[in-house]
Design an enzyme around this catalytic site. Structure first.
Site, PDB file in Angstrom:
ATOM      1  N   ASP A 147       1.161  -0.927  -4.096  1.00  0.00           N
ATOM      2  CA  ASP A 147       1.280  -2.388  -4.081  1.00  0.00           C
ATOM      3  C   ASP A 147       2.405  -2.760  -3.125  1.00  0.00           C
ATOM      4  O   ASP A 147       3.581  -2.519  -3.411  1.00  0.00           O
ATOM      5  CB  ASP A 147       1.584  -2.913  -5.485  1.00  0.00           C
ATOM      6  CG  ASP A 147       0.407  -2.770  -6.443  1.00  0.00           C
ATOM      7  OD1 ASP A 147      -0.431  -1.863  -6.215  1.00  0.00           O
ATOM      8  OD2 ASP A 147       0.329  -3.536  -7.412  1.00  0.00           O
ATOM      9  N   LYS A 210      -3.179  -9.583  -4.068  1.00  0.00           N
ATOM     10  CA  LYS A 210      -2.508  -9.754  -5.351  1.00  0.00           C
ATOM     11  C   LYS A 210      -1.625 -10.992  -5.290  1.00  0.00           C
ATOM     12  O   LYS A 210      -0.969 -11.244  -4.278  1.00  0.00           O
ATOM     13  CB  LYS A 210      -1.687  -8.501  -5.643  1.00  0.00           C
ATOM     14  CG  LYS A 210      -0.853  -8.527  -6.906  1.00  0.00           C
ATOM     15  CD  LYS A 210      -0.119  -7.199  -7.079  1.00  0.00           C
ATOM     16  CE  LYS A 210       0.894  -7.220  -8.204  1.00  0.00           C
ATOM     17  NZ  LYS A 210       1.639  -5.944  -8.324  1.00  0.00           N
ATOM     18  N   LYS A 246      -6.102  -9.082  -7.711  1.00  0.00           N
ATOM     19  CA  LYS A 246      -5.200  -8.764  -8.820  1.00  0.00           C
ATOM     20  C   LYS A 246      -4.232  -9.923  -9.063  1.00  0.00           C
ATOM     21  O   LYS A 246      -3.313 -10.132  -8.288  1.00  0.00           O
ATOM     22  CB  LYS A 246      -4.407  -7.488  -8.510  1.00  0.00           C
ATOM     23  CG  LYS A 246      -3.406  -7.102  -9.610  1.00  0.00           C
ATOM     24  CD  LYS A 246      -2.675  -5.817  -9.259  1.00  0.00           C
ATOM     25  CE  LYS A 246      -1.573  -5.484 -10.260  1.00  0.00           C
ATOM     26  NZ  LYS A 246      -0.858  -4.226  -9.934  1.00  0.00           N
TER      27      LYS A 246
END
Length: 310
Positions: A147, A210, A246
């Site tokens: 991430d 995300k 996400k």
């Protein structure tokens, strides 16, 4: 994900209507509801999409090991039996790079992947060379998902080609690991910037986009998520490529889980409710889901402390 060449024509003229986006987001959970057995099934599905996370300054190997034990068995045996479930696992365990090796060892043989934040999380205000080195370190330690965080300055000042080059370099550094690009939407000021940053991240090869690090003042919201999901849909139509989503930060309850699953089903279809294309960045939510499922099978609500995270 292979991404595409940088093409600002895909997003430069795009306008996001704030009031219309907010109205659409507000109706998502009022137009569709799930009850009883259907709700239990949706909550079980939500568990499989959770990136069970610990990103605290006082993380230790033992804390990570306990979290991994919960990842292996997120529900108590009696609840599993009552629901007729043989096995259930979370989507991934997410930790800092120095904790990756501990998580990999604790999850060996479980099939649960290890995700690592990197690139100077959460601010990302480090030289690019150091951020790329951190990605390399996390992958070398065994992370199969990374991430990353973007440089918000590039989005806020419209330097989209610089943002593209940065994310593309991070995608290359990830190698075989899946890359989730954290846009820190609470810092981007407008939904227009959120849409443009989403499109640039996907052009640069992100496997997921995300919402947040969870450290901003404003994290995942349904209007922001709707904007990003629409970008996913537009990117698929233009490129033929499929990218995951996400939401993270501030998602804490079983009710939240249902709301975001409804968003994905309504906007993109059932395919985007599976954990290869959808994840929650959340941990405390799992305790509430377990509590709601216990109520479903027993008819009684238990105290929250009966559903410890680890």
């Amino acid at each position: 994900m292979t991404g595409t060449r940088f093409d600002p024509s895909w997003f430069e003229a795009h306008h996001v209507n704030l009031s219309a986006t907010e109205r659409r987001a507000a109706t998502l959970t009022t137009r569709r509801t799930v009850k009883k057995d259907w709700q239990a099934a949706w909550l079980a599905q939500a568990i499989t999409c959770i990136d069970l996370t610990t990103l605290a300054g006082d993380d230790t190997p033992s804390r990570v090991q306990r979290l991994c034990a919960k990842a292996r068995q997120p529900l108590r045996d009696d609840i599993m039996a009552a629901l007729g479930l043989d096995a259930l696992r979370v989507g991934a365990v997410c930790v800092y790079p120095t904790m990756v090796a501990h998580a990999v060892k604790a999850l060996e043989g479980s099939g649960v992947p290890v995700a690592s934040v990197a690139t100077g999380f959460p601010a990302g205000l480090m030289p690019l060379s150091l951020r790329l080195a951190e990605i390399n370190y996390a992958v070398d330690q065994g992370a199969s998902e990374v991430d990353i965080v973007i440089t918000r300055e590039y989005a806020l000042t419209g330097q989209w080609s610089k943002l593209y080059d940065e994310i593309a370099a991070m995608r290359e550094a990830c190698g075989p690991a899946h890359m989730k690009a954290i846009l820190a939407t609470g810092d981007l000021q407008t939904l227009g910037n959120v849409y443009k940053a989403s499109m640039v991240a996907m052009q640069a090869g992100s496997d997921f986009i995300k919402t947040s690090t969870g450290k901003e003042g404003l994290n995942a919201t349904l209007p922001v998520s709707l904007t990003m999901v629409r970008a996913l849909r537009d990117f698929r139509e233009k490129s033929g490529q499929i990218v995951g989503f996400k939401p993270a930060g501030g998602i804490k309850s079983a009710k939240d889980a249902i709301a975001w699953l409804i968003l994905m089903k309504e906007e993109l279809g059932t395919r985007w409710t599976r954990n290869d294309l959808f994840r929650f960045g959340a941990s405390s939510m799992l305790g509430d889901i377990e509590r709601q499922l216990e109520h479903h099978v027993t008819g009684r609500y238990s105290a929250a402390n009966r559903h410890a995270m680890a």
